[in-house]
Structures are given as C-alpha cells and as structure tokens.
Design an enzyme around this catalytic site. Sequence first.
Site, PDB file in Angstrom:
ATOM      1  N   LYS A   1      23.437 -14.560 112.334  1.00  0.00           N
ATOM      2  CA  LYS A   1      24.398 -13.872 111.468  1.00  0.00           C
ATOM      3  C   LYS A   1      25.795 -13.797 112.065  1.00  0.00           C
ATOM      4  CE  LYS A   1      21.251 -11.171 108.658  1.00  0.00           C
ATOM      5  NZ  LYS A   1      20.799  -9.838 108.277  1.00  0.00           N
TER       6      LYS A   1
ATOM      7  N   LYS B   1      18.344 -22.144  94.437  1.00  0.00           N
ATOM      8  CA  LYS B   1      17.703 -20.850  94.213  1.00  0.00           C
ATOM      9  C   LYS B   1      18.409 -20.099  93.083  1.00  0.00           C
ATOM     10  CE  LYS B   1      18.124 -17.353  96.973  1.00  0.00           C
ATOM     11  NZ  LYS B   1      17.978 -16.108  97.697  1.00  0.00           N
TER      12      LYS B   1
ATOM     13  N   LYS C   1      22.472 -14.362  92.346  1.00  0.00           N
ATOM     14  CA  LYS C   1      23.553 -13.610  91.692  1.00  0.00           C
ATOM     15  C   LYS C   1      24.900 -14.269  91.937  1.00  0.00           C
ATOM     16  CE  LYS C   1      24.308 -10.223  95.396  1.00  0.00           C
ATOM     17  NZ  LYS C   1      23.158 -10.485  96.248  1.00  0.00           N
TER      18      LYS C   1
HETATM   19  P1  ADP Z   1      20.732 -13.284  95.777  1.00  0.00           P
HETATM   20  O1  ADP Z   1      20.183 -14.587  96.306  1.00  0.00           O
HETATM   21  O2  ADP Z   1      20.797 -13.221  94.306  1.00  0.00           O
HETATM   22  O3  ADP Z   1      22.046 -12.918  96.446  1.00  0.00           O
HETATM   23  P2  ADP Z   1      19.567 -11.388  97.580  1.00  0.00           P
HETATM   24  O4  ADP Z   1      19.810 -12.309  98.717  1.00  0.00           O
HETATM   25  O5  ADP Z   1      20.372 -10.153  97.474  1.00  0.00           O
HETATM   26  O6  ADP Z   1      19.662 -12.190  96.204  1.00  0.00           O
HETATM   27  O7  ADP Z   1      18.013 -11.046  97.622  1.00  0.00           O
HETATM   28  C1  ADP Z   1      17.392  -9.794  97.470  1.00  0.00           C
HETATM   29  C2  ADP Z   1      15.893 -10.011  97.523  1.00  0.00           C
HETATM   30  O8  ADP Z   1      15.457 -10.823  96.418  1.00  0.00           O
HETATM   31  C3  ADP Z   1      15.419 -10.753  98.785  1.00  0.00           C
HETATM   32  O9  ADP Z   1      14.179 -10.182  99.192  1.00  0.00           O
HETATM   33  C4  ADP Z   1      15.203 -12.175  98.310  1.00  0.00           C
HETATM   34  O10 ADP Z   1      14.193 -12.834  99.041  1.00  0.00           O
HETATM   35  C5  ADP Z   1      14.779 -11.994  96.858  1.00  0.00           C
HETATM   36  N1  ADP Z   1      15.250 -13.145  96.063  1.00  0.00           N
HETATM   37  C6  ADP Z   1      16.534 -13.408  95.734  1.00  0.00           C
HETATM   38  N2  ADP Z   1      16.619 -14.521  94.975  1.00  0.00           N
HETATM   39  C7  ADP Z   1      15.354 -14.990  94.824  1.00  0.00           C
HETATM   40  C8  ADP Z   1      14.781 -16.111  94.151  1.00  0.00           C
HETATM   41  N3  ADP Z   1      15.549 -16.967  93.472  1.00  0.00           N
HETATM   42  N4  ADP Z   1      13.444 -16.289  94.192  1.00  0.00           N
HETATM   43  C9  ADP Z   1      12.665 -15.401  94.892  1.00  0.00           C
HETATM   44  N5  ADP Z   1      13.134 -14.332  95.542  1.00  0.00           N
HETATM   45  C10 ADP Z   1      14.459 -14.104  95.523  1.00  0.00           C
END
Ligand code: ADP
Length: 350
Positions: free
Chosen positions: A126, A212, A215
Amino acid sequence: MRVVSGIQPTGNLHLGNYLGAIRNWVRMQDEMEKANRAQAASGSADRNQCLFFLADLHAISMPHEPGELRRATLEMAAALVACGIDPDRSVLFNQAQVPAHPELQWLLNGTARIGWLNRMTQFKDKSGKNREGASAALFTYPVLQAADVLLYQATHVPVGEDQKQHLELARDIAQKFNNDYASEDAPVFTLPEPISPPQAARIMSLRDGSKKMSKSDPSEMSRIDLADDPDTVLKKIKKAKTDPEPLPSEVDGLAERPEALNLVTIYAALSEGTVEDVLRDHGGAGFGAFKPALAELLVETLQPISTRFNALLNDREALDAILARGASRAREIAAPTLASAYTALGLVRG
Ligand code: ADP
C-alpha cells in the site's frame, strides 16, 4: 464462538459488494443462529455471537475525503441491515463510536515490535514507492486490527489470503502481552483462530467481462447498484454485453466467453446454485430468453434490499439509533478486557 469481522466503509454499493462481501456476513450470522438453536436444544446456555464493525478508523490511514467517509459509513451500515444483518442478533457498529479500539491499540503499541510491523506485506504494497510519505497510521493499522479482535476476546476471525499475516500478528501480540503482563492461569487476551470465509462470487462488469464490477467504473451500465429500481435493473441486464451464441450445456463451453460466464455466475450466485446447475437448466437458450430470466431473479432478490436500503438512507434517525445501540453493546463487551489490559500494564485509571 465469538466471531469478529470488520469491513471498510465504501459508498455506491453494487451487486459485486453484495454477492462478494456482504452476503458472507449474513451467512455467518445465520450459521451462528443455527448453532445457538442447536446448543439451546442440547441444554447449553453458551451463546455464540457475531460482532460486525465498519472500519472507519482504518479508512483514515489512506488519503480520504471526510464528507465521503461519513456518507460511505452510513451507506454501508444501511446496506448491511438491508441485506439481512439483524442488529438484534448481531452487534453492528462503527469503530469511531467505540473509543476502546484506539485505546487498546495504544496499549498494544507497547507490545508490538517495529520488526514485526516491518514484515507486513500489506504496508509494502500500500505504501508502494512512497514509504517515507505514507501515514504512520498505515504502518500501525495492523495493531489497530489486533485491538479490533482482541478487545472482544474473539475466538474466530474470518480472513482472506491478504489478511492472514495480520491475524498472525494479532496472535503474536496477544501471546507476548499475556507472557509479559499476565499470569499463565489468567491471560488477558484470547488468541483468535482464523476461519476461511465462504467462497465468494467474483462479479464482473456488465460491459466488459474481463473487468471487475466496481464503483469506480465510469459507466453506470457496467454495474447493478443496490439502490437500482426494477426498471433500471431490467434495462442494464438487457443492455449487458454478450455474444450471439446460445448458452452451452457444459461449463467448458463458457471458456473464452467472459460476458456469458459472468451472467451465468450472477444467476448461479443469486439462485444459490452452481454454474453447472444454471447450464443444466438454461443450456441451449439464447440471451433473448436468458436475460429476462436473470433480470427477474435479480429484481426478486434486490427489490426488498433496495427498498429497505433507500428507506434507511432517508431515515437518519433510525440509522443513527442502530449504530448507537450496536456501539453501546460493543463498549459493554469491551470494557472488562480493556480494564484488564490497563491494570496488567500498571496504569492507574482512578
Ligand atoms: P469497489 O471495487 O467497487 O471499489 P470495494 O473495493 O470498496 O469495491 O470493495 C468492498 C468489498 O466488496 C470488498 O470485500 C470486495 O472484495 C467486495 N467486492 C467489490 N467488488 C466486487 C466484485 N466485483 N465481485 C465480488 N466482490 C466484490
């Protein structure tokens, strides 16, 4: 069993967050409930318990925008309740309302060794090339994580691959603290065991099956948001990228077809089945037939969630009350352990 688990507050929640993260918590809560019923039936009074917290204090270890953090914390709390975390059965709270977390972190900072923290690969990942410019919080947040679980005498902590090292560290800190400051027959901290969370689905973008669902994708059409109404869900699924081939009957037939695989994976996750099950039922169908079936299933699952989610987001009082009650229960559970830690260290608290 006492399970403690934290989640980073994140806003603009989508189907990936639900199927990949939030639903696992709901499952853990439900399993705990089942275990409690079985134990009660066998005459045992011991109660298993889940504590779930929003890791808002962890969020400040990275650059962040205060208004965004506040919004994300409330949104995540609303989503968790809307998705099935029951504040009567689980203890649900945000760290910032339980000062015992940073208090215990400070006490544990006396036990954690710089050398141990230097070995944490998450800090290296990080902080990247800018180690000198990283916050001190980023370096010491594994000690806050240790405090997060040791504070409640957690017996089990669900950890993914990337967090295994931090739980090891929590155990090392607990062990050293107990050795240095407690007698063998009255340890201050329980050493928590890691448990693997249930296998979570990985949901991909509706516009590009190799990315993936996220957001941060600029296209609204790439994701299903938890707040989406049924018409929006239907529209997004209809427009989802696919190929002209019908669905195969075997999994092998989805190789090199990432968008088709993603839609089948979503269907499987929602129907609590496997990709094989979905292909058994829908193999041979074109997307003209499969997409409406998927949209229907999505709406069936998401509509009650989005209704409750939107209602809670518009009712700050109810949301604040849920978090306040969770924090008050958390403070109660934490108090004796925190007091023992102060006493063990020779600190006089009046
Ligand atoms: P984003 O990728 O939308 O920014 P975050 O990183 O804030 O989402 O993820 C929050 C939680 O949701 C984490 O535990 C992450 O593993 C899960 N998560 C986020 N996107 C996905 C996805 N496309 N498929 C499965 N799990 C996800």
